[in-house]
Design a protein around this motif. Structure first.
Motif, PDB file in Angstrom:
ATOM      1  N   ASP A  71       0.984  -1.166   0.008  1.00 26.63           N
ATOM      2  CA  ASP A  71      -0.123   0.026  -0.022  1.00 26.63           C
ATOM      3  C   ASP A  71       0.647   1.508   0.043  1.00 26.63           C
ATOM      4  O   ASP A  71       1.688   1.424   0.845  1.00 26.63           O
ATOM      5  CB  ASP A  71      -0.955  -0.035   1.208  1.00 26.63           C
ATOM      6  N   ALA A  72       0.585   2.298  -0.933  1.00 29.00           N
ATOM      7  CA  ALA A  72       1.334   3.525  -0.960  1.00 29.00           C
ATOM      8  C   ALA A  72       0.877   4.489   0.307  1.00 29.00           C
ATOM      9  O   ALA A  72       1.719   5.381   0.593  1.00 29.00           O
ATOM     10  CB  ALA A  72       1.148   4.012  -2.290  1.00 29.00           C
ATOM     11  N   SER A  73      -0.259   3.876   0.786  1.00 31.88           N
ATOM     12  CA  SER A  73      -0.544   4.868   1.795  1.00 31.88           C
ATOM     13  C   SER A  73      -0.202   4.464   3.169  1.00 31.88           C
ATOM     14  O   SER A  73      -0.149   3.030   3.233  1.00 31.88           O
ATOM     15  CB  SER A  73      -2.369   5.105   1.893  1.00 31.88           C
ATOM     16  N   TYR A  74      -0.346   5.203   4.134  1.00 32.28           N
ATOM     17  CA  TYR A  74       0.176   4.569   5.546  1.00 32.28           C
ATOM     18  C   TYR A  74      -0.832   5.362   6.841  1.00 32.28           C
ATOM     19  O   TYR A  74      -1.180   6.127   6.357  1.00 32.28           O
ATOM     20  CB  TYR A  74       1.529   4.564   5.703  1.00 32.28           C
TER      21      TYR A  74
ATOM     22  N   PHE B  45       8.797  13.209   9.640  1.00 32.08           N
ATOM     23  CA  PHE B  45       8.470  11.825   9.876  1.00 32.08           C
ATOM     24  C   PHE B  45       7.712  11.089   8.524  1.00 32.08           C
ATOM     25  O   PHE B  45       7.791   9.901   8.439  1.00 32.08           O
ATOM     26  CB  PHE B  45       7.797  11.510  11.068  1.00 32.08           C
ATOM     27  N   HIS B  46       7.017  11.869   7.835  1.00 33.83           N
ATOM     28  CA  HIS B  46       6.076  11.389   6.771  1.00 33.83           C
ATOM     29  C   HIS B  46       7.000  11.062   5.625  1.00 33.83           C
ATOM     30  O   HIS B  46       6.475  11.787   4.393  1.00 33.83           O
ATOM     31  CB  HIS B  46       5.119  12.378   6.602  1.00 33.83           C
ATOM     32  N   LEU B  47       7.860  10.257   5.608  1.00 37.11           N
ATOM     33  CA  LEU B  47       8.634   9.881   4.684  1.00 37.11           C
ATOM     34  C   LEU B  47       8.623   8.275   4.459  1.00 37.11           C
ATOM     35  O   LEU B  47       9.496   7.650   5.047  1.00 37.11           O
ATOM     36  CB  LEU B  47      10.111  10.572   4.465  1.00 37.11           C
ATOM     37  N   SER B  48       7.684   7.865   3.552  1.00 34.73           N
ATOM     38  CA  SER B  48       7.515   6.222   3.751  1.00 34.73           C
ATOM     39  C   SER B  48       8.722   5.612   3.296  1.00 34.73           C
ATOM     40  O   SER B  48       8.717   4.425   3.288  1.00 34.73           O
ATOM     41  CB  SER B  48       6.177   6.114   3.184  1.00 34.73           C
TER      42      SER B  48
ATOM     43  N   ASN C 151      14.238   3.894  12.162  1.00 31.58           N
ATOM     44  CA  ASN C 151      14.937   3.730  10.949  1.00 31.58           C
ATOM     45  C   ASN C 151      15.140   4.796  10.277  1.00 31.58           C
ATOM     46  O   ASN C 151      14.484   5.726  10.346  1.00 31.58           O
ATOM     47  CB  ASN C 151      14.096   2.799   9.881  1.00 31.58           C
ATOM     48  N   ARG C 152      16.648   4.939  10.266  1.00 30.01           N
ATOM     49  CA  ARG C 152      17.211   6.485   9.973  1.00 30.01           C
ATOM     50  C   ARG C 152      16.323   7.112   8.609  1.00 30.01           C
ATOM     51  O   ARG C 152      16.195   6.381   7.695  1.00 30.01           O
ATOM     52  CB  ARG C 152      18.741   6.123   9.456  1.00 30.01           C
ATOM     53  N   ILE C 153      16.246   8.456   8.909  1.00 29.46           N
ATOM     54  CA  ILE C 153      15.765   9.121   7.886  1.00 29.46           C
ATOM     55  C   ILE C 153      16.640  10.360   7.299  1.00 29.46           C
ATOM     56  O   ILE C 153      17.410  10.852   8.238  1.00 29.46           O
ATOM     57  CB  ILE C 153      14.545  10.037   8.299  1.00 29.46           C
TER      58      ILE C 153
ATOM     59  N   GLY D 178      -3.295   8.015   5.031  1.00 30.12           N
ATOM     60  CA  GLY D 178      -3.319   8.861   3.491  1.00 30.12           C
ATOM     61  C   GLY D 178      -1.630   8.456   2.937  1.00 30.12           C
ATOM     62  O   GLY D 178      -0.774   7.832   3.665  1.00 30.12           O
ATOM     63  N   GLN D 179      -1.481   8.912   1.737  1.00 32.16           N
ATOM     64  CA  GLN D 179      -0.246   8.778   1.033  1.00 32.16           C
ATOM     65  C   GLN D 179       0.791   9.840   1.397  1.00 32.16           C
ATOM     66  O   GLN D 179       2.109   9.236   1.205  1.00 32.16           O
ATOM     67  CB  GLN D 179      -0.559   8.614  -0.308  1.00 32.16           C
ATOM     68  N   TYR D 180       0.308  10.862   1.618  1.00 31.54           N
ATOM     69  CA  TYR D 180       1.225  12.223   2.101  1.00 31.54           C
ATOM     70  C   TYR D 180       0.963  12.809   3.269  1.00 31.54           C
ATOM     71  O   TYR D 180       0.240  12.435   3.867  1.00 31.54           O
ATOM     72  CB  TYR D 180       1.258  13.192   0.831  1.00 31.54           C
TER      73      TYR D 180
END
Length: 219
Positions: free
Chosen positions: A98-101, A203-206, A194-196, A117-119
């Motif tokens: 799923d591209a959304s989370y 934080f919203h970088l899936s 998990n490193r960003i 949502g996705q973004y």
């Protein structure tokens, strides 16, 4: 942490919605604790010490945070309030491909905020009647300024993930990240499991979520 290593989430046999959150909290204490220690935006400042234990049952995801930080803030008490301004822990999860989370955020007294949502923008709030089904327990072990230790145990029903009505956890895969933040604290901080890689806290970088699998249930 090696991003190539698949993390297996254990199944807790014999735990169900009839068991108390205290029972589940005690069981999680015996499981592996994973540190939330990456602080890419800290500029070298001292950061909170945070870890979590994660498992699942037939109908719930079980999650416990262990936090040691300098200050404690719990201003928000209504569902879907901006709890990230408080002493806050967060759990983001995308199921299968799923591209959304989902983003599930909790302050130190268990007040929850959840969206899908996705973004980062245009997200849909999870209804309050579902958020009320999340069981939690908060335990403040030390409340001395500069040496505050608190724990938050969460029992998150599958029904929270309302956009996945046929969700089955066993042997399914997901991508997750976990966070500790406190945007409104005297010393704001932004920690991730998990490193960003980003120029500013985000934080919203899936693309930086880590893949997990829910282990097979015991026969």
């Amino acid at each position: 942490m090696d991003a190539a290593i698949l993390v297996k989430i254990p199944y807790l046999n014999g735990l169900d919605d009839q068991r108390s959150v205290e029972d589940i909290s005690n069981v999680l204490d015996a499981h592996e604790r994973r540190p939330i220690q990456h602080a890419p935006w800290s500029a070298g400042a001292k950061q909170p010490q945070v870890s979590f234990a994660l498992a699942y049952g037939n109908d719930d995801i079980y999650l416990k945070y262990y936090v040691h930080e300098n200050s404690l803030k719990a201003e928000y008490s209504n569902f879907n309030d901006p709890v990230f301004e408080d002493s806050c822990v967060e759990f983001f999860i995308a199921f299968d491909d799923d591209a959304s989370y989902y983003n599930l955020e909790f302050n130190c007294i268990g007040t929850s905020r959840a969206q899908y949502g996705q973004y980062k923008t245009g997200r849909t709030f999870i209804p309050v009647n579902l958020l009320k089904t999340i069981r939690h327990q908060t335990f403040v072990k030390s409340n001395v300024v500069g040496d505050i230790q608190w724990e938050l145990t969460l029992c998150i029903p599958k029904t929270i993930f309302k956009f996945h009505p046929a969700l089955s956890l066993e042997q399914s895969k997901a991508k997750i990240n976990l966070f500790k933040c406190g945007d409104g604290l005297p010393e704001p901080h932004f920690l991730c499991w998990n490193r960003i890689e980003a120029q500013q806290p985000e934080f919203h970088l899936s693309s930086f979520f880590k893949e997990i699998t829910f282990s097979r249930q015991a026969s």
